[in-house]
Design a protein around this motif. Structure first.
Motif, PDB file in Angstrom:
ATOM      1  N   TYR A 118     -43.979 -54.986  36.693  1.00  0.00           N
ATOM      2  CA  TYR A 118     -42.866 -54.437  36.458  1.00  0.00           C
ATOM      3  C   TYR A 118     -41.880 -55.951  35.537  1.00  0.00           C
ATOM      4  CZ  TYR A 118     -42.399 -50.811  39.248  1.00  0.00           C
ATOM      5  OH  TYR A 118     -42.024 -49.056  40.303  1.00  0.00           O
ATOM      6  N   GLU A 119     -41.892 -57.459  35.945  1.00  0.00           N
ATOM      7  CA  GLU A 119     -41.588 -58.766  35.794  1.00  0.00           C
ATOM      8  C   GLU A 119     -42.339 -58.691  34.078  1.00  0.00           C
ATOM      9  OE1 GLU A 119     -41.666 -61.577  38.117  1.00  0.00           O
ATOM     10  OE2 GLU A 119     -41.141 -60.459  39.575  1.00  0.00           O
ATOM     11  N   GLU A 120     -43.415 -58.423  34.178  1.00  0.00           N
ATOM     12  CA  GLU A 120     -44.605 -58.552  33.066  1.00  0.00           C
ATOM     13  C   GLU A 120     -44.233 -57.359  32.060  1.00  0.00           C
ATOM     14  OE1 GLU A 120     -46.393 -61.147  31.732  1.00  0.00           O
ATOM     15  OE2 GLU A 120     -45.054 -62.025  34.036  1.00  0.00           O
ATOM     16  N   VAL A 121     -44.593 -56.064  32.937  1.00  0.00           N
ATOM     17  CA  VAL A 121     -44.246 -55.852  31.378  1.00  0.00           C
ATOM     18  C   VAL A 121     -43.144 -54.795  30.828  1.00  0.00           C
ATOM     19  CG1 VAL A 121     -44.694 -52.611  31.140  1.00  0.00           C
ATOM     20  CG2 VAL A 121     -46.530 -54.099  32.328  1.00  0.00           C
ATOM     21  N   TYR A 138     -33.499 -57.264  33.212  1.00  0.00           N
ATOM     22  CA  TYR A 138     -34.213 -56.884  34.505  1.00  0.00           C
ATOM     23  C   TYR A 138     -33.612 -57.322  35.870  1.00  0.00           C
ATOM     24  CZ  TYR A 138     -38.333 -56.276  37.700  1.00  0.00           C
ATOM     25  OH  TYR A 138     -38.948 -56.475  39.146  1.00  0.00           O
ATOM     26  N   ALA A 139     -33.554 -56.212  36.652  1.00  0.00           N
ATOM     27  CA  ALA A 139     -32.671 -56.164  37.441  1.00  0.00           C
ATOM     28  C   ALA A 139     -33.997 -55.684  38.919  1.00  0.00           C
ATOM     29  CB  ALA A 139     -31.827 -54.897  38.129  1.00  0.00           C
ATOM     30  N   PRO A 140     -34.665 -55.888  39.686  1.00  0.00           N
ATOM     31  CA  PRO A 140     -35.422 -56.286  40.398  1.00  0.00           C
ATOM     32  C   PRO A 140     -34.978 -54.704  41.483  1.00  0.00           C
ATOM     33  CG  PRO A 140     -35.106 -58.103  40.327  1.00  0.00           C
ATOM     34  CD  PRO A 140     -33.517 -57.705  40.164  1.00  0.00           C
ATOM     35  N   VAL A 141     -36.020 -53.457  42.107  1.00  0.00           N
ATOM     36  CA  VAL A 141     -37.239 -54.287  41.693  1.00  0.00           C
ATOM     37  C   VAL A 141     -37.447 -53.358  39.979  1.00  0.00           C
ATOM     38  CG1 VAL A 141     -39.314 -52.871  42.913  1.00  0.00           C
ATOM     39  CG2 VAL A 141     -37.381 -53.645  44.687  1.00  0.00           C
ATOM     40  N   ASN A 142     -36.966 -52.807  39.957  1.00  0.00           N
ATOM     41  CA  ASN A 142     -37.837 -52.193  38.882  1.00  0.00           C
ATOM     42  C   ASN A 142     -36.797 -51.640  38.136  1.00  0.00           C
ATOM     43  OD1 ASN A 142     -37.241 -49.586  40.369  1.00  0.00           O
ATOM     44  ND2 ASN A 142     -38.308 -48.388  40.580  1.00  0.00           N
ATOM     45  N   ASP A 143     -35.690 -51.407  37.756  1.00  0.00           N
ATOM     46  CA  ASP A 143     -35.090 -50.762  36.345  1.00  0.00           C
ATOM     47  C   ASP A 143     -34.370 -52.246  35.593  1.00  0.00           C
ATOM     48  OD1 ASP A 143     -34.245 -48.499  37.434  1.00  0.00           O
ATOM     49  OD2 ASP A 143     -32.632 -49.311  38.982  1.00  0.00           O
ATOM     50  N   ILE A 144     -34.228 -51.437  34.365  1.00  0.00           N
ATOM     51  CA  ILE A 144     -32.871 -52.970  33.321  1.00  0.00           C
ATOM     52  C   ILE A 144     -31.776 -52.283  33.157  1.00  0.00           C
ATOM     53  CG2 ILE A 144     -33.055 -53.249  31.003  1.00  0.00           C
ATOM     54  CD1 ILE A 144     -36.428 -52.309  30.495  1.00  0.00           C
ATOM     55  N   LYS A 149     -25.138 -51.870  33.796  1.00  0.00           N
ATOM     56  CA  LYS A 149     -25.265 -49.989  34.306  1.00  0.00           C
ATOM     57  C   LYS A 149     -27.063 -50.122  34.041  1.00  0.00           C
ATOM     58  CE  LYS A 149     -21.282 -47.526  32.382  1.00  0.00           C
ATOM     59  NZ  LYS A 149     -20.823 -46.605  31.359  1.00  0.00           N
ATOM     60  N   LYS A 150     -27.357 -48.984  34.558  1.00  0.00           N
ATOM     61  CA  LYS A 150     -28.864 -48.341  34.153  1.00  0.00           C
ATOM     62  C   LYS A 150     -29.434 -47.968  33.042  1.00  0.00           C
ATOM     63  CE  LYS A 150     -32.587 -46.368  36.659  1.00  0.00           C
ATOM     64  NZ  LYS A 150     -32.419 -45.510  37.804  1.00  0.00           N
ATOM     65  N   ILE A 151     -30.021 -49.324  32.040  1.00  0.00           N
ATOM     66  CA  ILE A 151     -30.371 -48.374  30.667  1.00  0.00           C
ATOM     67  C   ILE A 151     -32.036 -48.248  30.442  1.00  0.00           C
ATOM     68  CG2 ILE A 151     -28.760 -49.720  29.665  1.00  0.00           C
ATOM     69  CD1 ILE A 151     -30.471 -51.861  29.384  1.00  0.00           C
ATOM     70  N   SER A 152     -32.792 -48.228  32.264  1.00  0.00           N
ATOM     71  CA  SER A 152     -33.933 -47.928  32.134  1.00  0.00           C
ATOM     72  C   SER A 152     -34.433 -47.708  34.067  1.00  0.00           C
ATOM     73  CB  SER A 152     -34.742 -48.985  31.415  1.00  0.00           C
ATOM     74  OG  SER A 152     -36.567 -48.355  31.350  1.00  0.00           O
ATOM     75  N   GLY A 153     -35.059 -47.098  33.557  1.00  0.00           N
ATOM     76  CA  GLY A 153     -35.644 -46.528  35.235  1.00  0.00           C
ATOM     77  C   GLY A 153     -37.402 -46.702  34.901  1.00  0.00           C
ATOM     78  N   ASN A 154     -37.924 -47.176  36.169  1.00  0.00           N
ATOM     79  CA  ASN A 154     -38.731 -47.733  35.601  1.00  0.00           C
ATOM     80  C   ASN A 154     -40.046 -47.256  37.212  1.00  0.00           C
ATOM     81  OD1 ASN A 154     -39.471 -49.133  32.842  1.00  0.00           O
ATOM     82  ND2 ASN A 154     -37.552 -49.824  33.898  1.00  0.00           N
ATOM     83  N   GLY A 155     -41.055 -46.482  36.847  1.00  0.00           N
ATOM     84  CA  GLY A 155     -42.369 -46.420  37.953  1.00  0.00           C
ATOM     85  C   GLY A 155     -43.243 -47.080  37.999  1.00  0.00           C
ATOM     86  N   ALA A 156     -44.074 -47.281  38.876  1.00  0.00           N
ATOM     87  CA  ALA A 156     -45.940 -47.725  38.882  1.00  0.00           C
ATOM     88  C   ALA A 156     -46.355 -47.692  40.110  1.00  0.00           C
ATOM     89  CB  ALA A 156     -45.986 -49.428  38.809  1.00  0.00           C
ATOM     90  N   ALA A 157     -47.734 -47.066  39.643  1.00  0.00           N
ATOM     91  CA  ALA A 157     -48.933 -46.838  40.974  1.00  0.00           C
ATOM     92  C   ALA A 157     -50.608 -47.351  40.421  1.00  0.00           C
ATOM     93  CB  ALA A 157     -48.424 -45.415  42.136  1.00  0.00           C
TER      94      ALA A 157
END
Length: 376
Positions: A118-121, A138-144, A149-157
């Motif tokens: 998440y941190e890199e990408v 960047y807002a750990p764990v997986n948001d921007i 205000k959240k402006i991006s949600g992310n997922g990884a696996a």
């Protein structure tokens, strides 16, 4: 190839799919994960696309009936799709631009640990937002976020033979529809969801008086991915024939009730017991606990103070994808005591090399403790 400080610049493929049917906006990255597992010649790829029609997308570890108002979705003709990544339920439409990063498991370009990935990408979408005038961070764990205000949600696996990260840039958002597709016990609670959603979610349209077009932002994002990952992107518009074949198969799978209800079916007998009265020595408990990395939902059956059965769901992300099942199997037969639960979870996480960003064994123990405190 030019040299960077520690590695050579790699050429990756960029698939520009632009507007896709809602369901297909989720199958395309899954396709490449399976293709990389099956074939040796599938390139590391970034997909940029958006859904041209609405779709409700639930996380891999969620139970649809607990999260979504399926009656409303059916009445409105909005399809529900289960993605192969964790995270929560969300309403997707053409107001969002998706980026999907798919790298072979053998690739050293992406970190193996999900939190580090998440941190890199996410440097690429963060810098894209900054380039257009939005103070993203960047807002750990997986948001921007920007201005809290959240402006991006992310997922990884890890999916098939690939390490995958997906996320979005939010140009506009249909708050009203998002509230309606979520399950709520009553209208007062639904109003609370609406208020919270508007307070916590931001869009490009809200931040900028004269926002750039999707095409302009897309070009910035492409350049930022090249910088962040030290890659050169080669533009293409379509899958290889063998990839398209996998995608066609996935489109059928995603419409199959067995895939949609995969979490429910894993412990269907226990889930059905919520509807019947249990004997004095056997009790059914439902626990909901908010950890830093997501919401944990646990339904468990206790018989003579031991866990007889359990189902774990929620909007967390986890590697491997069968993490909930591994944890459930470890807990069945365990004394229903937070200390024993912590020990069983911690051992399984260590032995199975489980990665659940923002969720620890202590979180599971606390979830049990909150629900079972009257037993001890």
């Amino acid at each position: 190839m030019r040299k960077s400080e520690n590695k050579m610049t790699e050429e990756w493929r960029l698939l520009e799919f632009d507007g896709l049917p809602g369901i297909e906006s989720q199958t395309v990255y899954h396709t490449l994960g399976l293709a990389m597992e099956k074939y040796k010649d599938i390139e590391n790829t970034i997909i940029i696309c958006w859904p041209k029609d609405p779709v409700v997308c639930v996380g891999y570890h969620q139970i649809i009936e607990e999260e979504i108002d399926t009656t409303y979705c059916q009445a409105k003709g909005i399809p529900i799709v289960r993605r192969p990544l964790g995270g929560g339920a969300v309403y997707l439409d053409d107001g969002q631009l998706f980026y999907q990063v798919i790298a072979n498991l053998k690739s050293k370009r992406l970190p193996h640990e999900v939190s580090k990935m998440y941190e890199e990408v996410l440097k690429a979408p963060i810098n894209t937002y900054k380039k257009i005038g939005i103070p993203a961070e960047y807002a750990p764990v997986n948001d921007i976020v920007a201005n809290r205000k959240k402006i991006s949600g992310n997922g990884a696996a890890e999916v098939g033979g690939a390490r995958i990260l997906t996320g979005n840039l939010i140009f506009d958002f249909n708050f009203d529809e998002m509230v309606k597709i979520l399950k709520a016990p009553n209208e007062k609670f639904r109003d609370k969801i609406a208020s919270t959603l508007r307070d916590r979610l931001g869009t490009i349209k809200q931040f900028l008086k004269n926002p750039p077009s999707k095409a302009e932002v897309k070009e910035i994002l492409i350049k930022e991915f090249e910088k962040a990952l030290d890659i050169k992107l080669r533009r293409e518009k379509r899958f290889l024939p063998k990839e398209q074949e996998i995608n066609d198969q996935l489109l059928k799978q995603y419409r199959d009730p067995e895939w949609l209800n995969i979490t429910y079916q894993r412990r269907s007998e226990l889930l059905e017991k919520r509807k019947v009265k249990i004997s004095g020595s056997t009790q059914i408990y439902h626990s909901v606990y908010k950890a830093r990395g997501g919401l944990l939902r646990m339904l468990f059956e206790i018989e003579d103070n031991f866990i007889k059965d359990i189902v774990i769901s929620g909007d967390f992300s986890a590697n491997p994808m069968n993490t909930p099942e591994l944890l459930e199997n470890a807990l069945i037969g365990t004394l229903a005591n937070p200390k024993h639960i912590y020990s069983a979870i911690n051992k399984t996480i260590r032995d199975e090399k489980i990665d659940i960003p923002g969720v620890t064994a202590d979180d599971f123990a606390k979830a049990f403790e909150l629900t079972l405190k009257e037993l001890f």
